[in-house]
Design an enzyme around this catalytic site. Sequence first.
Site, PDB file in Angstrom:
ATOM      1  N   ASP A  67     -13.597  -3.935  23.592  1.00 17.78           N
ATOM      2  CA  ASP A  67     -13.698  -3.984  25.050  1.00 17.78           C
ATOM      3  C   ASP A  67     -12.983  -5.213  25.609  1.00 17.78           C
ATOM      4  OD1 ASP A  67     -15.514  -5.778  23.965  1.00 17.78           O
ATOM      5  OD2 ASP A  67     -17.283  -4.765  24.737  1.00 17.78           O
ATOM      6  N   ASN A 136     -30.137  -4.891  26.224  1.00 19.80           N
ATOM      7  CA  ASN A 136     -30.589  -3.592  26.741  1.00 19.80           C
ATOM      8  C   ASN A 136     -30.126  -2.436  25.845  1.00 19.80           C
ATOM      9  OD1 ASN A 136     -27.871  -3.560  27.266  1.00 19.80           O
ATOM     10  ND2 ASN A 136     -28.047  -3.354  29.485  1.00 19.80           N
ATOM     11  N   HIS A 138     -27.038  -1.994  24.671  1.00 17.15           N
ATOM     12  CA  HIS A 138     -25.646  -1.544  24.826  1.00 17.15           C
ATOM     13  C   HIS A 138     -24.823  -1.883  23.581  1.00 17.15           C
ATOM     14  CE1 HIS A 138     -24.582  -5.626  26.792  1.00 17.15           C
ATOM     15  NE2 HIS A 138     -23.702  -5.526  25.844  1.00 17.15           N
ATOM     16  N   GLU A 143     -23.213   0.667  28.721  1.00 17.29           N
ATOM     17  CA  GLU A 143     -24.514   0.313  29.275  1.00 17.29           C
ATOM     18  C   GLU A 143     -25.444   1.537  29.277  1.00 17.29           C
ATOM     19  OE1 GLU A 143     -25.176  -2.704  29.745  1.00 17.29           O
ATOM     20  OE2 GLU A 143     -23.809  -3.778  31.084  1.00 17.29           O
TER      21      GLU A 143
HETATM   22  C1  GLP Z   1     -21.205  -8.195  25.057  1.00 13.10           C
HETATM   23  C2  GLP Z   1     -20.174  -7.404  24.265  1.00 13.10           C
HETATM   24  C3  GLP Z   1     -20.799  -6.661  23.123  1.00 13.10           C
HETATM   25  C4  GLP Z   1     -21.736  -7.579  22.370  1.00 13.10           C
HETATM   26  C5  GLP Z   1     -22.876  -7.995  23.262  1.00 13.10           C
HETATM   27  C6  GLP Z   1     -23.841  -8.957  22.598  1.00 13.10           C
HETATM   28  O1  GLP Z   1     -21.670  -7.574  26.183  1.00 13.10           O
HETATM   29  N1  GLP Z   1     -19.411  -6.505  25.068  1.00 13.10           N
HETATM   30  O2  GLP Z   1     -19.771  -6.148  22.283  1.00 13.10           O
HETATM   31  O3  GLP Z   1     -22.242  -6.921  21.237  1.00 13.10           O
HETATM   32  O4  GLP Z   1     -22.347  -8.641  24.405  1.00 13.10           O
HETATM   33  O5  GLP Z   1     -23.322 -10.262  22.644  1.00 13.10           O
HETATM   34  P1  GLP Z   1     -23.889 -11.471  21.798  1.00 13.10           P
HETATM   35  O6  GLP Z   1     -23.449 -11.250  20.406  1.00 13.10           O
HETATM   36  O7  GLP Z   1     -23.268 -12.693  22.408  1.00 13.10           O
HETATM   37  O8  GLP Z   1     -25.372 -11.441  21.940  1.00 13.10           O
END
Ligand code: GLP
Length: 240
Positions: A67, A136, A138, A143
């Site tokens: 992404d 949440n 995702h 989402e």
């Molecule tokens: C973001 C990314 C995800 C990631 C998530 C969790 O929103 N788009 O790919 O898995 O956050 O992030 P973190 O690893 O910093 O908790």
Amino acid sequence: MDIRIFKNEAEIGQAVGKLFCDFVNEKPDCVLGLATGATPVPTYNFIADQYAAGKVSFKDVSTFNLDEYCDLPKEHKNSYYSFMFENLFSKLDINADNVNFLDGNTTDPEAESARYAEAIAAKGGIDIQLLGIGRNGHIAFNEPADEFTGESFKIALTQSTIDANSIYFDDIPMPRYAMTMGIGSIMKARKIVLIATGASKAEAVKGMIKGEVTPQLPASILQQHQDAVIFLDEAAASLL
Ligand code: GLP
């Protein structure tokens, strides 16, 4: 789902990093799906250390990131493009031509989605897709929604995600939109490796593994993947 529980994120970084390096050594021209966020950083550090020690080469590896934020210059320090170069690619012998991202600044998200799907297919599909998970539930930027998504698309981020990620934006407001691979494209990967660490992920992890499969908790779809391996630390596994 193959669930593996480790003491802490350092141990997970080693285990997942080793899994990726072993795979690259077996298939030097493999295609990796990569993720951003804090979670994969220990894994990326381990991989970079293995490369520095001469134990693996990424010169023929291709990568596709999950992404990218919209309306953020690619060179901004908070773009996922910058994140990946800073945390991994600049430390490896990977060929920059083999590194792929969705264009968050596209004016035509549908055409961009088609381009990305074609680029992945042209490389033979993703061998291993690395994932984190949002609080949440995702994955990538899929989402909670009424339906599971398909190929890549442009999404409005939820308040939960904005709250979690805005700590990284100290100069400009966090983007409200992102381009993300959809659930359909993620599920096509031959193997999926998801990492979740910390107590803030425990509720989402419980839903992903023990709850019903629902687009309201997008990661729950992984229950239907034929080769999904879930790496958890004790805190993230605490509600199982
Ligand atoms: C973001 C990314 C995800 C990631 C998530 C969790 O929103 N788009 O790919 O898995 O956050 O992030 P973190 O690893 O910093 O908790």
